[in-house]
Scaffold this active site. Structure first.
Site, PDB file in Angstrom:
ATOM      1  N   GLY A 199       0.807  -1.227   0.000  1.00 55.79           N
ATOM      2  CA  GLY A 199       0.000   0.000   0.000  1.00 55.79           C
ATOM      3  C   GLY A 199       0.834   1.267   0.000  1.00 55.79           C
ATOM      4  N   SER A 201       1.107   3.497  -2.337  1.00 53.44           N
ATOM      5  CA  SER A 201       0.715   4.456  -3.385  1.00 53.44           C
ATOM      6  C   SER A 201       0.274   5.796  -2.834  1.00 53.44           C
ATOM      7  CB  SER A 201      -0.413   3.848  -4.229  1.00 53.44           C
ATOM      8  OG  SER A 201      -1.566   3.665  -3.433  1.00 53.44           O
ATOM      9  N   ASP A 251      -3.566  -7.229  -4.773  1.00 53.36           N
ATOM     10  CA  ASP A 251      -4.303  -7.215  -3.509  1.00 53.36           C
ATOM     11  C   ASP A 251      -3.560  -8.074  -2.481  1.00 53.36           C
ATOM     12  OD1 ASP A 251      -6.287  -7.787  -1.473  1.00 53.36           O
ATOM     13  OD2 ASP A 251      -7.779  -7.078  -2.908  1.00 53.36           O
ATOM     14  N   VAL A 252      -3.362  -7.537  -1.279  1.00 54.86           N
ATOM     15  CA  VAL A 252      -2.623  -8.309  -0.257  1.00 54.86           C
ATOM     16  C   VAL A 252      -3.349  -9.583   0.169  1.00 54.86           C
ATOM     17  CG1 VAL A 252      -1.226  -6.456   0.781  1.00 54.86           C
ATOM     18  CG2 VAL A 252      -3.556  -6.846   1.618  1.00 54.86           C
ATOM     19  N   TYR A 312     -12.054  -3.005  12.772  1.00 55.70           N
ATOM     20  CA  TYR A 312     -10.726  -2.412  12.560  1.00 55.70           C
ATOM     21  C   TYR A 312      -9.854  -2.572  13.811  1.00 55.70           C
ATOM     22  CZ  TYR A 312      -7.343   1.307  11.336  1.00 55.70           C
ATOM     23  OH  TYR A 312      -6.208   2.037  11.059  1.00 55.70           O
ATOM     24  N   ILE A 314      -3.632  10.489  12.106  1.00 53.15           N
ATOM     25  CA  ILE A 314      -2.641  11.010  11.152  1.00 53.15           C
ATOM     26  C   ILE A 314      -3.390  11.593   9.951  1.00 53.15           C
ATOM     27  CG2 ILE A 314      -0.603  10.380   9.765  1.00 53.15           C
ATOM     28  CD1 ILE A 314      -0.261   9.851  12.841  1.00 53.15           C
TER      29      ILE A 314
HETATM   30  P1  NAD Z   1      -4.768   5.127   2.969  1.00 54.46           P
HETATM   31  O1  NAD Z   1      -6.181   4.692   2.799  1.00 54.46           O
HETATM   32  O2  NAD Z   1      -4.405   6.543   2.628  1.00 54.46           O
HETATM   33  O3  NAD Z   1      -3.788   4.155   2.135  1.00 54.46           O
HETATM   34  C1  NAD Z   1      -3.923   2.767   2.230  1.00 54.46           C
HETATM   35  C2  NAD Z   1      -3.043   2.081   1.200  1.00 54.46           C
HETATM   36  O4  NAD Z   1      -3.305   0.685   1.284  1.00 54.46           O
HETATM   37  C3  NAD Z   1      -3.318   2.500  -0.244  1.00 54.46           C
HETATM   38  O5  NAD Z   1      -2.098   2.530  -0.949  1.00 54.46           O
HETATM   39  C4  NAD Z   1      -4.180   1.358  -0.784  1.00 54.46           C
HETATM   40  O6  NAD Z   1      -4.059   1.175  -2.201  1.00 54.46           O
HETATM   41  C5  NAD Z   1      -3.605   0.190  -0.004  1.00 54.46           C
HETATM   42  N1  NAD Z   1      -4.542  -0.918   0.110  1.00 54.46           N
HETATM   43  C6  NAD Z   1      -5.778  -0.934   0.667  1.00 54.46           C
HETATM   44  N2  NAD Z   1      -6.307  -2.158   0.552  1.00 54.46           N
HETATM   45  C7  NAD Z   1      -5.397  -2.945  -0.062  1.00 54.46           C
HETATM   46  C8  NAD Z   1      -5.351  -4.305  -0.464  1.00 54.46           C
HETATM   47  N3  NAD Z   1      -6.384  -5.121  -0.259  1.00 54.46           N
HETATM   48  N4  NAD Z   1      -4.221  -4.754  -1.075  1.00 54.46           N
HETATM   49  C9  NAD Z   1      -3.174  -3.943  -1.324  1.00 54.46           C
HETATM   50  N5  NAD Z   1      -3.150  -2.651  -0.961  1.00 54.46           N
HETATM   51  C10 NAD Z   1      -4.255  -2.166  -0.349  1.00 54.46           C
HETATM   52  O7  NAD Z   1      -4.390   4.787   4.479  1.00 54.46           O
HETATM   53  P2  NAD Z   1      -3.316   5.457   5.488  1.00 54.46           P
HETATM   54  O8  NAD Z   1      -4.036   6.444   6.327  1.00 54.46           O
HETATM   55  O9  NAD Z   1      -2.112   5.872   4.751  1.00 54.46           O
HETATM   56  O10 NAD Z   1      -3.006   4.206   6.424  1.00 54.46           O
HETATM   57  C11 NAD Z   1      -1.906   3.344   6.221  1.00 54.46           C
HETATM   58  C12 NAD Z   1      -1.857   2.336   7.349  1.00 54.46           C
HETATM   59  O11 NAD Z   1      -1.733   3.024   8.590  1.00 54.46           O
HETATM   60  C13 NAD Z   1      -3.105   1.480   7.463  1.00 54.46           C
HETATM   61  O12 NAD Z   1      -2.735   0.161   7.851  1.00 54.46           O
HETATM   62  C14 NAD Z   1      -3.890   2.142   8.563  1.00 54.46           C
HETATM   63  O13 NAD Z   1      -4.757   1.263   9.208  1.00 54.46           O
HETATM   64  C15 NAD Z   1      -2.764   2.620   9.465  1.00 54.46           C
HETATM   65  N6  NAD Z   1      -3.136   3.731  10.349  1.00 54.46           N
HETATM   66  C16 NAD Z   1      -3.562   4.924   9.831  1.00 54.46           C
HETATM   67  C17 NAD Z   1      -3.916   5.938  10.720  1.00 54.46           C
HETATM   68  C18 NAD Z   1      -4.378   7.296  10.216  1.00 54.46           C
HETATM   69  O14 NAD Z   1      -4.781   8.121  11.052  1.00 54.46           O
HETATM   70  N7  NAD Z   1      -4.347   7.594   8.945  1.00 54.46           N
HETATM   71  C19 NAD Z   1      -3.863   5.736  12.091  1.00 54.46           C
HETATM   72  C20 NAD Z   1      -3.429   4.502  12.567  1.00 54.46           C
HETATM   73  C21 NAD Z   1      -3.064   3.504  11.685  1.00 54.46           C
END
Ligand code: NAD
Length: 247
Positions: free
Chosen positions: A12, A14, A64-65, A156, A189
């Site tokens: 992920g 991107s 897809d993971v 989640y 974040i």
């Molecule tokens: P985001 O939605 O901006 O990005 C998620 C990424 O995961 C994207 O690149 C998407 O293409 C990829 N993705 C989603 N499903 C997928 C799949 N089935 N196979 C392959 N790739 C897949 O999310 P983010 O905010 O950048 O979060 C990144 C990580 O950090 C996540 O695991 C999220 O749970 C964790 N996180 C985020 C926050 C926050 O506040 N943003 C807080 C705690 C944890």
């Protein structure tokens, strides 16, 4: 700098936190291998961006993971191109929020499948090659809600708590092979994932954050970089919170 030709495999990468992590490692000359799922992703633009930041080689594929065959193909491609994987970051994650009473089985299953099972699938595939090299660092993206829980996010939170148990277990299994595993637990974040929250919800959140602001993806990337590199060589099996003091 990357004299040894180091490679990071990040799921992920991107956008959001994953993209910032990829950029951080690119700046040190790492080869970057990543995947994504959204059709809107401009792969060529991202490749150029990562190379301009300093990445030696870049592989980006739609995969897809939760699809173990596609992930195996991508891991094999990484090894064929770059010979080894030094750092694995399991970052791909989704939310499908709902109150328990309204949560469908589909919403529950899909979040567990992507966040937790996806982490298992990719870790198993990459670890095989790290074991051969007797070296590696795995960093898994958990979340503050995996530690303290959150109303409307039982799926989640369960997936992120599961990642903590998974990380601690593999840290014990893999330590003898010189492979470390740690989790990071971000609070709120600024990314697309949190962009969708209403202003009133965000204001309520700020009240619970002692540092009174959301974190940035760059700040999370700095922590992941530290855990990925040998500067953290004596740290394994840990969950490091990065949440402005929230927990
Ligand atoms: P985001 O939605 O901006 O990005 C998620 C990424 O995961 C994207 O690149 C998407 O293409 C990829 N993705 C989603 N499903 C997928 C799949 N089935 N196979 C392959 N790739 C897949 O999310 P983010 O905010 O950048 O979060 C990144 C990580 O950090 C996540 O695991 C999220 O749970 C964790 N996180 C985020 C926050 C926050 O506040 N943003 C807080 C705690 C944890």
């Amino acid at each position: 700098m990357n004299e040894e030709g180091k490679t990071i495999f990040i799921t992920g990468g991107s956008r959001g936190i994953g993209k910032e992590i990829a950029i951080k490692f690119a700046k040190s000359g790492y080869n970057i291998v990543t995947n994504y799922v959204s059709d809107k992703t401009d792969v060529e633009k991202l490749k150029t961006e990562l190379k301009n930041e300093g990445a030696k080689g870049v592989i980006i594929e739609k995969a897809d993971v939760t699809n173990s065959q596609d992930m195996e193909t991508l891991v094999k491609k990484a090894i064929e191109s770059f010979e080894k994987i030094d750092v694995l970051v399991n970052n791909a994650g989704i939310t499908k929020d709902n109150l328990l009473i309204r949560m469908s089985e589909e919403e529950f299953d899909r979040v567990i499948e992507v966040n937790l099972k996806g982490t298992y699938i990719v870790t198993k595939l990459v670890t095989k090659y790290m074991m051969k090299k007797r070296k590696g660092s795995i960093v898994n993206l958990s979340s503050i809600v995996g530690i303290v829980g959150n109303s409307g996010q039982c799926n989640y939170s369960a997936s992120k708590a599961g990642i903590i148990g998974f990380t601690k277990s593999i840290a014990k299994e893999l330590a003898s092979r010189n492979i470390r595993a740690n989790a990071v637990a971000p609070g709120f974040i600024e990314t697309d994932m949190t962009d969708v929250l209403q202003e009133s919800v965000k204001e309520n959140i700020f009240k619970q954050i002692p540092l009174n602001r959301m974190g940035t993806a760059k700040e999370v990337a700095e922590l992941v970089y530290f855990l990925g590199e040998d500067t953290s060589a004596y740290i394994t099996g840990q969950v490091i919170s990065i949440d402005g003091g929230m927990s």
